[in-house]
Design an enzyme around this catalytic site. Structure first.
Site, PDB file in Angstrom:
ATOM      1  N   PHE A  97      -0.916  31.698 -20.615  1.00  0.00           N
ATOM      2  CA  PHE A  97      -2.320  31.943 -20.932  1.00  0.00           C
ATOM      3  C   PHE A  97      -3.066  32.442 -19.692  1.00  0.00           C
ATOM      4  O   PHE A  97      -2.961  31.862 -18.623  1.00  0.00           O
ATOM      5  CB  PHE A  97      -2.966  30.644 -21.449  1.00  0.00           C
ATOM      6  CG  PHE A  97      -4.429  30.778 -21.753  1.00  0.00           C
ATOM      7  CD1 PHE A  97      -4.878  31.593 -22.778  1.00  0.00           C
ATOM      8  CD2 PHE A  97      -5.368  30.080 -20.994  1.00  0.00           C
ATOM      9  CE1 PHE A  97      -6.233  31.727 -23.045  1.00  0.00           C
ATOM     10  CE2 PHE A  97      -6.722  30.199 -21.254  1.00  0.00           C
ATOM     11  CZ  PHE A  97      -7.157  31.021 -22.289  1.00  0.00           C
ATOM     12  N   GLN A  98      -3.794  33.517 -19.844  1.00  0.00           N
ATOM     13  CA  GLN A  98      -4.560  34.162 -18.782  1.00  0.00           C
ATOM     14  C   GLN A  98      -3.684  34.550 -17.587  1.00  0.00           C
ATOM     15  O   GLN A  98      -4.109  34.470 -16.425  1.00  0.00           O
ATOM     16  CB  GLN A  98      -5.743  33.284 -18.330  1.00  0.00           C
ATOM     17  CG  GLN A  98      -6.818  33.160 -19.417  1.00  0.00           C
ATOM     18  CD  GLN A  98      -8.130  32.587 -18.912  1.00  0.00           C
ATOM     19  OE1 GLN A  98      -8.136  31.762 -17.990  1.00  0.00           O
ATOM     20  NE2 GLN A  98      -9.229  32.989 -19.524  1.00  0.00           N
ATOM     21  N   LYS A 121      -2.224  28.077  -9.518  1.00  0.00           N
ATOM     22  CA  LYS A 121      -2.989  26.823  -9.671  1.00  0.00           C
ATOM     23  C   LYS A 121      -2.281  25.630  -9.036  1.00  0.00           C
ATOM     24  O   LYS A 121      -2.930  24.776  -8.420  1.00  0.00           O
ATOM     25  CB  LYS A 121      -3.245  26.558 -11.157  1.00  0.00           C
ATOM     26  CG  LYS A 121      -4.131  25.338 -11.391  1.00  0.00           C
ATOM     27  CD  LYS A 121      -4.624  25.213 -12.815  1.00  0.00           C
ATOM     28  CE  LYS A 121      -5.595  24.042 -12.942  1.00  0.00           C
ATOM     29  NZ  LYS A 121      -6.151  23.924 -14.307  1.00  0.00           N
ATOM     30  N   MET A 156     -27.043  63.004 -14.578  1.00  0.00           N
ATOM     31  CA  MET A 156     -26.103  63.904 -13.915  1.00  0.00           C
ATOM     32  C   MET A 156     -25.169  64.558 -14.935  1.00  0.00           C
ATOM     33  O   MET A 156     -24.805  65.729 -14.799  1.00  0.00           O
ATOM     34  CB  MET A 156     -25.302  63.157 -12.845  1.00  0.00           C
ATOM     35  CG  MET A 156     -24.553  64.070 -11.892  1.00  0.00           C
ATOM     36  SD  MET A 156     -25.634  65.199 -10.977  1.00  0.00           S
ATOM     37  CE  MET A 156     -26.060  64.201  -9.558  1.00  0.00           C
TER      38      MET A 156
END
Length: 573
Positions: free
Chosen positions: A112-113, A162, A481
């Site tokens: 996850f992530q 982590k 622009m």
């Protein structure tokens, strides 16, 4: 004493003298956020989007000579940050990006992530690290700061799993970290500098061309001393504005795509060009073949050897820190002059030619307009009311060019914009970073109604931290622009360049708790600006200034054209 990896990260930041970290929390970095909570030396600034965290850290660095630091979580936290990292990389901004990663045992398992942070960011960082052992963390952090801030600066990313932030080890911060393969040259080659002195002393049509390297090396005093000694014309690129003071008669304006007539013609027709901390990029010299048509001798001073002769072949390459090189160059020139050496007698005639080009008044616009607000007028009034002493951040587009042309910068690190990558949305987070680095300073974000909406949620951050930024939005209801290019090169087919569903910016600013002011008449521009910087000097103010929809940025060098092939106005189309 044993510390957790998260505590080590914070201690390393303290050792480096870091005072502010811009970030956004997430699962992979919660141990670091917990460690930040338990100390007071490093203040964390909570942004509303990771892109803004990186932009704010970037501007903090650009304006303060410090290394900017930001903190993002794994996965989408990192991917949201990539635009900001690439922006800093293109402009060589020293920055350390701390990113969370899934635990080491889960790397490669589509956790996850999880994303391949090292792989994703490799093309847009100076260097990156994945920390696999808590014992390596302090050394890696030290290396990150050294690499980011030395040689040609740039962003360095440290990816921290982590479990590494939870693991413990003995903490000791290394004073030095020898890196065998990394040893930037600082001193310029004496023989090459002597050659440069000879060329400059004998130049009939000399020109000094400087870029962002002057700002990054804090070499503005040395550049000013050199130009004043020689009396040669000097031009600063978009990234180098403020490196040489705009108030000097020797300053001929910015060169390139939207540079002045006199700067571009002087660049093209000089016989000796001293380039310092600049890279001859496509927006400055246009077509390299056209630029090479005129024979000239080029001296190129840069910290990065790979930038020398990359687009334009040079005659005297000097690799080294530009500040050190300018000090040595100026010393040798003074010595030559003291010994009786004189500059070429043709230099006054060269100045006469440049003054003739200046008479074109290439930045003219309708100053008599009373019905519609000219954007150039707004910038001139902004310069006047701030005494030319504000920090000006900018987004990207027409407003950026008008700010560069009409706000006359006399000091370095006052002009904060995205040059290389041309990133819309940077203006507001840039202003936040500057305001954090310089409490009490005047900070104005020059933007457009298109750019400001890309990071507009950061008005919430400005409220939380009481940042008294002034947003000067030149609202022409177009992606200006894009519209200009479509008018000139695409038969006025305005494909998806009209902003047809704009919010009421005044009420939106008020909804965030700020002051909003709408300005629709030229006569109201100055009073509104005076209120913003006077009456509301301690408040965030959003100035929604309704400007002329038809106004274009002139001069203009079209893509593929040479410096002398400028369009000076619509009459040249």
């Amino acid at each position: 004493m044993e510390l957790t990896g998260a505590e080590i990260v914070v201690r390393c930041l303290q050792e480096e003298g870091v005072e502010h970290v811009f970030g956004y929390p997430g699962g992979a970095v919660l141990y670091i956020y917990d460690a930040l909570y338990q100390q007071e030396n490093v203040q964390h600034i909570l942004v509303r989007h990771e892109q803004a965290a990186v932009h704010a850290a970037d501007a903090y660095s650009r304006s303060s000579q410090k290394v900017g630091v930001c903190l993002v979580t794994s996965g989408p936290g990192v991917t949201n940050a990539v635009t900001g990292i690439a922006t800093a990389y293109m402009d060589s901004i020293p920055m350390v990006v701390l990113s969370g990663q899934v635990p080491t045992h889960a790397i490669g398992e589509d956790a996850f992530q999880e994303c391949d942070t090292v792989g994703i960011t490799r093309p847009c960082v100076k260097h990156n690290f994945l920390v696999k052992d808590v014992k390596d963390l302090a050394t890696t952090m030290r290396k990150a700061f050294v690499i980011a801030s030395t040689g040609r600066p740039g962003p360095v990313l440290v990816d921290i799993p982590k479990d590494i932030t939870r693991d413990k080890c003995r903490f000791e911060y290394p004073k030095s970290v020898p890196m065998r393969s990394y040893n930037p040259v600082v001193k310029g080659h004496q023989g090459q500098i002597r050659k440069a002195v000879q060329l400059l002393m004998h130049a009939e049509r000399p020109m000094i061309y400087t870029g962002g390297g002057i700002i990054l090396a804090d070499a503005a005093p040395e550049l000013n001393a050199l130009v004043d000694l020689l009396g040669f014309p000097c031009t600063n690129t978009l990234m180098g504005l403020g490196g040489y003071r705009a108030s000097s008669k020797h300053f001929v304006g910015m060169p390139g795509m939207h540079g002045t007539y006199e700067a571009n013609l002087a660049m093209q027709h000089c016989d000796v060009l001293l380039a310092v901390g600049a890279r001859f990029d496509d927006r400055v010299i246009g077509n390299p073949k056209h630029f090479a048509q005129n024979p000239r001798k080029i001296i190129h001073v840069d910290i990065d050897p790979s930038s020398i002769s990359k687009r334009v072949k040079v005659d005297v390459p000097i690799v080294g820190d530009v500040r050190e090189c300018l000090l040595e160059l100026t010393a040798q020139l003074r010595e030559a002059m003291t010994a009786g050496g004189k500059l070429h007698k043709a230099v006054p005639a060269w100045w006469k030619q440049i003054d003739g080009w200046r008479e074109k008044d290439c930045l003219k616009y309708d100053r008599a307009a009373t019905e519609v607000i000219k954007p150039q007028f707004v910038i001139e009034k902004l310069w006047e009311i701030t005494g030319g002493d504000a920090f000006i951040t900018s987004d990207v587009g027409q407003h950026q060019m008008w700010a560069a042309q009409f706000y006359r910068f006399d000091k370095p690190r006052r002009w904060i914009n995205s040059g290389g990558l041309g990133t819309m949305g940077v203006g507001l987070p840039y202003a936040m970073g500057v305001a954090m680095a310089h409490p009490g300073a005047q900070v104005a974000c020059v933007t457009g109604e298109g750019s400001i909406q890309m990071c507009i949620q950061e008005m919430s951050t400005c409220k939380q931290y009481d940042l008294p930024v002034k947003v000067v939005s030149l609202n022409n209801r177009y992606l200006g622009m894009v519209r200009q290019w479509q008018e000139i090169e695409y038969g006025s087919r305005y494909s998806h360049s009209y902003m047809d569903a704009l919010p009421d910016f005044v009420r939106l600013a008020e909804a965030y708790g700020h002051v909003g002011i709408r300005v629709e008449r030229p006569a109201d521009v100055e009073p509104a600006l005076r209120d913003a910087f006077g009456k509301y000097k301690d408040r965030f103010v959003f100035l929604d200034i309704i400007t002329d929809q038809t106004e274009n940025v002139w001069p203009m060098v079209q893509g593929g054209k040479g410096l002398t092939e400028m369009l000076l106005g619509s009459e040249d189309l």
